[in-house]
Scaffold this active site. Structure first.
Site, short mmCIF file in Angstrom:
data_model
loop_
_atom_site.label_atom_id
_atom_site.label_comp_id
_atom_site.label_asym_id
_atom_site.label_seq_id
_atom_site.Cartn_x
_atom_site.Cartn_y
_atom_site.Cartn_z
N PHE A 123 -0.82 1.59 3.39
CA PHE A 123 -1.67 0.41 3.53
C PHE A 123 -1.22 -0.63 2.52
O PHE A 123 -1.23 -0.38 1.32
CB PHE A 123 -3.16 0.73 3.31
CG PHE A 123 -4.04 -0.46 3.54
CD1 PHE A 123 -4.46 -0.80 4.82
CD2 PHE A 123 -4.42 -1.27 2.48
CE1 PHE A 123 -5.25 -1.93 5.04
CE2 PHE A 123 -5.20 -2.41 2.69
CZ PHE A 123 -5.62 -2.73 3.97
N ASP A 210 3.80 -0.16 -4.45
CA ASP A 210 2.53 -0.85 -4.30
C ASP A 210 1.50 -0.07 -5.12
O ASP A 210 1.08 1.02 -4.73
CB ASP A 210 2.15 -0.90 -2.81
CG ASP A 210 0.78 -1.52 -2.56
OD1 ASP A 210 -0.01 -1.63 -3.52
OD2 ASP A 210 0.49 -1.87 -1.40
N LYS A 239 -6.52 -5.81 -7.42
CA LYS A 239 -7.79 -5.08 -7.59
C LYS A 239 -8.31 -5.11 -9.04
O LYS A 239 -8.90 -6.09 -9.44
CB LYS A 239 -7.63 -3.65 -7.07
CG LYS A 239 -7.60 -3.58 -5.52
CD LYS A 239 -7.74 -2.17 -5.03
CE LYS A 239 -7.67 -2.01 -3.52
NZ LYS A 239 -8.92 -2.30 -2.83
#
Ligand SMILES: Cc1ncc(COP(=O)(O)O)c(C=O)c1O
Length: 391
Positions: A123, A210, A239
């Site tokens: 993702f 990532d 985040k």
């Protein structure tokens, strides 16, 4: 627009690992806004830094030097073992920067149609290139044509990488999450990661990690790769970098760090003073309070509390964990648990159908960790015995 299905609860404020509603109910935060508030809610250092910054300068264009951005950039690259950073506003955008960087790097080496190898179950975000890199056909459906230039390999499958190497001379990079989050907390095999990194080096491919979800202290080191022997060429994060203030980053070292020149990429808000005040306070707090040291022991405590309290049930097919990225895969689809946990005062998530995902903040106390594990076990126990035909 109708893009979410929110649960029927709204929080007015939070304090460390707890959230509160206007009618006085309190909830234990086992999710941190999906790995965002790693330092907990209303962290004093972050609050003070952004409060002070709001009265001085919220925004300044990247047309001008931003001292605070330079200082935070230096500290972040130092912690990461990287050389340069591009600031974005989100994880998807940090990945867009990484993808553009890898393509430009390849073009500069005479590859006119560069390809990036990505993994099944990955993702990388919802913008079009990040979505195209994502390995989930459900969330890609309806948005074609997707961005071309991605080759997909199964996770932990070294042979597939070697086959791509044989068949394609136009590969620019391998992009992966070292701990896949959305697909249910899958830390990739360390042997696979080492061999993949060696192959990248041999072939001249850039290795892109990532760490949007796994970064910023969540797994016990600033980035997850710092617990391995591998350093990627490019790492993306977001985040928890701003503990709730939107900021992302694409960091690079070596040749990759020298690739972008003025005009190649940009962002209006990326790395603005407010976002950098938050990120600076996060970096400072992690170091001053040694918060990342909490990730391993607290993760272990939560998992063992859950295991002990549920050991009379044969409900779990696998426990997977990297610090405070906790995946508990059940034998049945269990999306219904999210609402039931909420009723019991817990914020949790279920991903990939049957994996309970916990991403609690680093500031959660041991007592709260035990409470999270035990209360969650009793919710699962109750669900198993009440769900017809399952128990
Ligand atoms: C590994 C990973 N990459 C990228 C993203 C996208 O980040 P954002 O939602 O900030 O665009 C996420 C978000 O969940 C993620 O977990």
């Amino acid at each position: 627009m109708n893009t979410y299905s929110p649960l029927p609860v709204s929080f007015t404020h939070g304090q460390a690992a707890e959230l509160f509603t206007s009618d006085g109910r309190s909830f234990l935060d086992g999710l941190s806004g999906i790995a965002v508030t790693n330092l907990g809610h209303a962290h004093p250092r972050v609050t003070a830094a952004i409060t002070e910054q709001t009265s001085k300068l919220l925004h300044c264009s990247n047309l001008y030097r931003i001292d605070l951005q330079e200082r935070v950039g230096e500290e972040l690259t130092r912690r990461a073992g990287m050389e340069r950073v591009f600031f974005s506003n989100s994880g998807a955008e940090a990945n867009e920067a990484a993808i553009k960087l890898a393509r430009l790097h390849a073009h500069q080496r005479g590859i006119s149609r560069p390809q990036i190898i990505v993994l099944e179950g990955a993702f990388h975000g919802r913008t079009l290139a990040a979505l195209s890199a994502t390995g989930n056909s459900k969330i890609q459906a309806g948005f074609g044509p997707l961005v071309e230039g991605f080759l997909r390999a199964p996770r932990n499958d070294l042979k597939a990488l070697h086959e791509f190497a044989q068949r394609h001379s136009d590969i620019a990079a391998l992009m992966l999450e070292p701990v896949q989050g959305e697909s249910g907390i899958h830390p990739l095999d360390l042997d696979y990661l080492s061999a993949a990194a060696a192959l990248c080096k041999e072939k001249g491919w850039l290795l892109i990690f990532d760490e949007v979800q796994s970064g910023n202290g969540r797994t016990g080191s600033y980035f997850y790769y710092q617990q391995t022997s591998i350093t990627p060429d490019i790492v993306s994060t977001a985040k928890a970098l701003g503990n709730g203030v939107p900021i992302g980053a694409c960091l690079a070292r070596g040749e990759a760090a020298q690739t972008f020149a003025p005009g190649h990429h940009g962002s209006t808000y990326g790395g603005n003073p407010l976002a950098c005040a938050a990120a600076g306070a996060v970096l400072e707090s992690l170091a001053a309070e040694q918060l990342q040291e909490r990730a391993q022991p607290l993760g272990q405590l939560i998992e063992s509390s859950f295991r002990q309290a549920l050991n009379h049930q044969d409900a779990v097919s696998q426990y997977r964990r990297a610090g405070l990225m906790i995946g508990i895969e059940l034998k049945h689809d269990c999306g219904a648990l999210v609402a039931q946990a909420l009723e019991a005062g817990l914020l949790i998530n279920v991903t990939a159908g049957r994996t309970i995902r916990l991403l609690p903040p680093l500031v959660m106390t041991d007592d709260q960790g035990r409470q999270l594990g035990e209360t969650l076990a009793s919710v699962v126990d109750h669900w198993l015995t009440s769900e017809a035909g399952i128990a």
